[in-house]
Every structure is written in C-alpha cells, then in structure tokens.
Design an enzyme around this catalytic site. Sequence first.
Site, PDB file in Angstrom:
ATOM      1  N   CYS A   2      38.996  40.865  50.608  1.00 16.87           N
ATOM      2  CA  CYS A   2      39.107  41.548  51.892  1.00 16.87           C
ATOM      3  C   CYS A   2      39.690  40.581  52.919  1.00 16.87           C
ATOM      4  CB  CYS A   2      37.793  42.079  52.443  1.00 16.87           C
ATOM      5  SG  CYS A   2      37.024  43.323  51.422  1.00 16.87           S
ATOM      6  N   ARG A  27      44.422  39.282  49.628  1.00 22.58           N
ATOM      7  CA  ARG A  27      42.965  39.234  49.533  1.00 22.58           C
ATOM      8  C   ARG A  27      42.368  40.556  49.052  1.00 22.58           C
ATOM      9  NH1 ARG A  27      41.293  34.655  52.617  1.00 22.58           N
ATOM     10  NH2 ARG A  27      39.156  35.359  52.496  1.00 22.58           N
ATOM     11  N   TRP A  74      39.164  44.790  49.308  1.00 26.95           N
ATOM     12  CA  TRP A  74      38.915  44.643  47.873  1.00 26.95           C
ATOM     13  C   TRP A  74      37.536  45.246  47.673  1.00 26.95           C
ATOM     14  CZ3 TRP A  74      35.463  42.212  44.487  1.00 26.95           C
ATOM     15  CH2 TRP A  74      35.900  42.122  43.156  1.00 26.95           C
ATOM     16  N   ASN A  98      34.351  41.174  55.684  1.00 26.59           N
ATOM     17  CA  ASN A  98      34.650  40.586  54.374  1.00 26.59           C
ATOM     18  C   ASN A  98      33.353  39.962  53.872  1.00 26.59           C
ATOM     19  OD1 ASN A  98      35.561  39.072  52.195  1.00 26.59           O
ATOM     20  ND2 ASN A  98      36.330  37.420  53.488  1.00 26.59           N
ATOM     21  N   GLY A  99      32.897  40.379  52.694  1.00 30.37           N
ATOM     22  CA  GLY A  99      31.649  39.835  52.152  1.00 30.37           C
ATOM     23  C   GLY A  99      30.758  40.964  51.666  1.00 30.37           C
ATOM     24  N   GLU A 479      45.009  29.433  29.662  1.00 29.81           N
ATOM     25  CA  GLU A 479      45.659  29.755  30.938  1.00 29.81           C
ATOM     26  C   GLU A 479      46.839  30.715  30.704  1.00 29.81           C
ATOM     27  OE1 GLU A 479      45.306  29.815  33.930  1.00 29.81           O
ATOM     28  OE2 GLU A 479      47.222  29.605  34.952  1.00 29.81           O
ATOM     29  N   LYS A 483      47.144  34.379  32.375  1.00 30.27           N
ATOM     30  CA  LYS A 483      48.304  34.817  33.168  1.00 30.27           C
ATOM     31  C   LYS A 483      48.817  36.150  32.638  1.00 30.27           C
ATOM     32  CE  LYS A 483      48.011  32.912  35.962  1.00 30.27           C
ATOM     33  NZ  LYS A 483      47.214  31.786  36.393  1.00 30.27           N
ATOM     34  N   GLU A 486      46.320  39.115  33.365  1.00 33.50           N
ATOM     35  CA  GLU A 486      46.122  39.575  34.735  1.00 33.50           C
ATOM     36  C   GLU A 486      47.346  40.255  35.323  1.00 33.50           C
ATOM     37  OE1 GLU A 486      44.984  36.494  37.528  1.00 33.50           O
ATOM     38  OE2 GLU A 486      46.282  35.049  36.558  1.00 33.50           O
ATOM     39  N   HIS A 502      38.400  30.362  11.725  1.00 33.06           N
ATOM     40  CA  HIS A 502      36.987  30.732  11.789  1.00 33.06           C
ATOM     41  C   HIS A 502      36.799  32.149  12.319  1.00 33.06           C
ATOM     42  CE1 HIS A 502      35.903  26.707  10.662  1.00 33.06           C
ATOM     43  NE2 HIS A 502      36.711  26.239  11.602  1.00 33.06           N
ATOM     44  N   LYS A 602      43.107  37.542  45.649  1.00 36.05           N
ATOM     45  CA  LYS A 602      43.371  36.107  45.503  1.00 36.05           C
ATOM     46  C   LYS A 602      42.161  35.243  45.844  1.00 36.05           C
ATOM     47  CE  LYS A 602      46.606  32.693  45.412  1.00 36.05           C
ATOM     48  NZ  LYS A 602      46.665  32.570  43.967  1.00 36.05           N
TER      49      LYS A 602
HETATM   50  C1  F6R Z   1      44.156  33.402  38.135  1.00 30.17           C
HETATM   51  C2  F6R Z   1      43.542  33.083  39.409  1.00 30.17           C
HETATM   52  C3  F6R Z   1      42.052  33.044  39.496  1.00 30.17           C
HETATM   53  C4  F6R Z   1      41.607  31.877  40.387  1.00 30.17           C
HETATM   54  C5  F6R Z   1      40.090  31.935  40.592  1.00 30.17           C
HETATM   55  C6  F6R Z   1      39.581  30.746  41.411  1.00 30.17           C
HETATM   56  O1  F6R Z   1      45.549  33.378  38.209  1.00 30.17           O
HETATM   57  O2  F6R Z   1      44.210  32.872  40.388  1.00 30.17           O
HETATM   58  O3  F6R Z   1      41.471  32.957  38.226  1.00 30.17           O
HETATM   59  O4  F6R Z   1      41.986  30.679  39.786  1.00 30.17           O
HETATM   60  O5  F6R Z   1      39.744  33.123  41.255  1.00 30.17           O
HETATM   61  O6  F6R Z   1      40.177  30.716  42.669  1.00 30.17           O
HETATM   62  P1  F6R Z   1      40.166  29.388  43.531  1.00 30.17           P
HETATM   63  O7  F6R Z   1      40.976  28.377  42.812  1.00 30.17           O
HETATM   64  O8  F6R Z   1      40.748  29.778  44.854  1.00 30.17           O
HETATM   65  O9  F6R Z   1      38.729  28.949  43.646  1.00 30.17           O
END
Ligand code: F6R
Length: 607
Positions: A2, A27, A74, A98-99, A479, A483, A486, A502, A602
């Site tokens: 948010c 956000r 969000w 937000n929260g 990772e 990527k 998501e 395994h 994000k």
């Molecule tokens: C994936 C991604 C998330 C963040 C996670 C932590 O591409 O961006 O998995 O890495 O939400 O966010 P931060 O680094 O801001 O604590």
Amino acid sequence: MCGIIGIIGKQDVTQHLVDGLKRLEYRGYDSAGVATLINGAIERRRAEGKLENLVRALEAKPLAGDVGIGHTRWATHGIPNEANAHPHATAKVAVVHNGIIENFQELKAELTAKGHVFASDTDTEAVVHLITAYMDEGLSPKDAVAASLKRFDGAFALAIIFAGHHDLMIGARRGSPLAVGLGDGEMFLGSDAIALSRLTNRVMYLEDGDWAVLDKSGVEVFTEAGEAVERPVRISDFSDAAVGKGGYAHFMLKEIYEQPQVIGDTLTGFINPALRTITLPDLPFDLSTVTRLTLIACGTSFYACQVARYWIEKLARIPVEIDVASEFRYRDAPMVAGGAALFVSQSGETADTLAALRHAKAHGQHILSVVNVAQSTIARESDATFLTYAGPEVGVASTKAFTTQLVVLACFAIALGRAKGAIDHEREAQLVEALVEVPARASEVLNHDGRLKELAHEVAKARDVLYLGRGTNYPIAMEGALKLKEITYIHAEGYAAGEMKHGPIALIDKNVPVIVIAPTDELFEKTASNMQEVIARGGRVIFLSDVPGAAKLGNLAAATIALPQVDPFVAPILYAIPVQLLAYHTACIKGTDVDQPRNLAKSVTVE
Ligand code: F6R
C-alpha cells in the site's frame, strides 16, 4: 505494501496526488483512490484495479480541492473492490492507511454497538470510525487522533484529513514507513521520498511511533508519548530521471541493464583499488570478536544471504546461520551473547525482516544491515549499515538490488575473513581484483540478451521449469526460479544439482526445460554429471556456463550460453543476470505484467 500520499496545497491537488500514486504503484495495485475537501466536505473517487482505472474515474468525474489524500492498495483485509478501496471516510474524517490494525474486530464491535455503520471489510475503517467517535464526543481532530492512536494494535502509516479543515492534515506511523515533505506554502505526506520526488526534495522521515500535524506553513511532530520533537530535514536525491523508464519497455529491463553501473557504484563504497583492500564503515564492535553470524532476509534478499553463507564460511571460517525472517522470529533460536546478526533488505522496510531485527536486538545481538534505502527503518535501527548503491528499484521483481547486495556481502565476507585472520593480504587482493572486474564482465553478460530472448520462447511453452546449481550457484538457481515464477506465473523450482537424484529427477521429461548453472569452478564436474543424468532422461537442458565450460560440454545441451570466465568467487553475481533476462523475456512473450505481477507488491510492510 500500500502506498499513501497526502497534500495540503496552494491549488487543486488531485493531479499531484495521482502523480505521486504513479510512483507508489509498485507498493500495490489492487485498487486506488483519492479524497479531497470541497467547500469543507469530504469527496472521494475510488476504483478497483490499477491506477489507470482511477484516472478514468477522475476524467469522468473530476475532483477539485486544495487538500487531499491518495492510496494505492495491496489487499489484506477485504477483497480488491471499490468498497474496500481507500480512502475510507465518514462525514467528518477521511483516512488512507498502509499496514494492518490487528485489533480492528474489537474496535469495530465497540463502534458498531455505538451506532457506527461500516461500509467495507477493511481493518482501516475502524480507524476512521474511532477518530470520528472521539470527535463526536467533542475532541478536536488532533486530540481525537492522539486518543485513537493509543488504541491501535498492529502496524500503520496513516494520512488523515478532516471535513471543514482545509489547513490540516495528520500523519502517523508505527511499523510502516512515512515521510513528511516540506514545500513552500504547501506540505506533503508520503510512504517514501519517491512519492514526493516531483513535489519537493526536502524530506523529514518520521521515527517509529511519531505522529505529525501539518498545515500549509509547516509541521509539528510528536512522539508516541505525545512529546513535541524535532526530526531532521534531509535533501532527497531521487530525481525524476532515476524513477523513469529511460526509454526501456519496462522498469525491470532498465534495472537489469543498470547493473554494470550500479555494481561499480556500490563497489566504490567499499574498495580501495590502490591498496587492493576492502574498507567497511566504522562498526561499534570489533569484527574479530564475532564467532557466529546469523543472516536474515526475505525472498530474493534471502537468496543473497544464502550465497553469502558460502563466502563467509569459506573466507572467515565462522559458522553462519541463515533463515527467512518470518521463520526466524518465531522459532525461538538460541542466540550467543555478543553474537552478530546481519539483515538484508532492498527496501529496508520489510515487516518480517524488521520484526526479526528487533527480536535479535532484544536478545543482545550486534545488528548489521545491508539496505538500498539509507533512511529506511532497518537502516536506522541497525548498529551499522552497509549501503547498496542500486538507486531506486521500481520493478517489483528485484534485479539490481540483488546483485548489489551480493557485491556488498562479498566485500563484507572479505573484511570479516581479514579481521578473523583467516585470509592474508594476498588473498584479499586477489578477491578484490576479481570484484573490480565484475562491472565490465556484467556488460559482456548483457550481450547475451538476444540469445536469451530466443530461448525464452521455449521456456514460455513450459508448465514447469527446473533450475540446478551447486555451491554459490545453488541460490542463483533458486533466484532464477523465483524470478520466473513471480513474473511469468510458470511453476519453477531451484535445486541443489546433487539433490536431483533424491526425488526431483522424477519430474524430468522432454517438456520440462532444465536450466543448469555451472561456471568452471571446483564443482563443475559434479554439476556436469548431474546434467548428464538429466539429458539421459530426455530432459532439455539450457546450459549456462563460461567459455571453457561451454567448449567442454556445450554440445550435450539443447542450448548453451557461454559467459565470460571469471574468478569463481564472483560468478554468482554474474550468473544472476542471465536468469533475470530469461524470466523477463519469457514474461514479455506470455504478455504478463512484468513490472507489476499479480498479487505482489514491492515493499512488504505487513507480516
Ligand atoms: C523478489 C522480490 C522479493 C523481495 C522480498 C524482500 O523479486 O523482490 O522476494 O526480495 O520481498 O524485500 P526487501 O529486500 O525489500 O526486504
């Protein structure tokens, strides 16, 4: 998670609110809304879905007003629809939040019993009705907010306006971030400085528990205990250019391409090229006394910790424990007296990571952090912070933040190794030289973009994709899978290549692309055998290796990318780039929303 913005302006504020929300959309994008005062009365426009829907609603029914608040959501409590969209309002009060207000059910029951009628399923509406109830009892807006804040459990950043009060806006924060922007005869509130970057560069970051009373000429800040307090005003360096797409189709692509530059910028903060040594910022404790280290983060930042564990254990010879923040906090892990814990976060605001930090602090740990936002809560609550110089990362999928985190963690591992006497100057110099080469090698890796785009057509047809790696490239496999998941919504998993036999090997058939990440390091032959096992079972391998690795085994794989050969120490930093590009192009082929994938946000400021 948010985004909120508020403006007390000189003229109509709606367009500025919408501009600010554009910068905050990373956000959350489940709904958006604005509220202003028109002749003292609260008016709102809200729309389900992305900001563009709100823009259309405003075109159909414009909204004037010189004071207003805006929100991009969000969803946590209540489905993403217009009724649950912020701002929430009564005739007297409008709020963006937000929260999560954790005790909203009790508050709602109390207020409903008093005759308040709720119009949404959100926790936020309890905020609006509680403030209204106190005002109904005769309290001023300021006193009503002060009384209400004492009753909320949970996390919040709030911006509040009041019917009949054109020169008043109140902001408050606990847990979630909130910044005050100072203008000339106008004042602003925003979830971060990026939201305010077109409006002002003078920013005051509220501390946890602070609340702020704004009018056109200034701001008064109070602590949670109600004492007036001064907070420093800082000059924000977020320029409009830094938060634009710069001619790229998506923020994610721009951010992938920025990596050579920002990796170099980050290295500059830690490396002395003449002496070939690492310099860390001053620490309030002696690194050589650290006998055990805990690394904590979420998501992509957690994978950076996983790579760092290999580096630190090898170079500093101390045991490293790693965990995702949401698990660490609740598993009651024993912590050694005088131990150190390092938290990694792009945003510096992730609620799980922050809660884990506070937990470790309460157990007497030295707190270190690696963050990309210098003024973030995690940075402020750490004993020492190592900054990544990635610049604003807007694409929801983290790219340049990850590789710069790796760079900082690599420097930290070397410095710790030196402090512990586990490596000598010659080894430090070799490692520094390897790091210094990374920006140039990262540019060469980007030259493979065209080929990765071609390969993405194959990946886009798959239902499942596997990524395999060993050692420091095992986290890169995870990772890469994250990527892909998501932004393309294709199921993907990253495995330690040796674990395949395994269980996961049962998944292999010709329809499952297998991305094998194998630079020529001491584990190359082992990974090569695992690749053979996949090929023997009909699996189609995309082989990411270096020039010698490709020469040796490239003919076995369905496709091979030969990256430049580098010191294996820095390989994970470079191999992160092709998996980012592969995910990016697959998403473009599938037509998904690359920068704003479904269900994600994000900055995850709820637990
Ligand atoms: C994936 C991604 C998330 C963040 C996670 C932590 O591409 O961006 O998995 O890495 O939400 O966010 P931060 O680094 O801001 O604590």
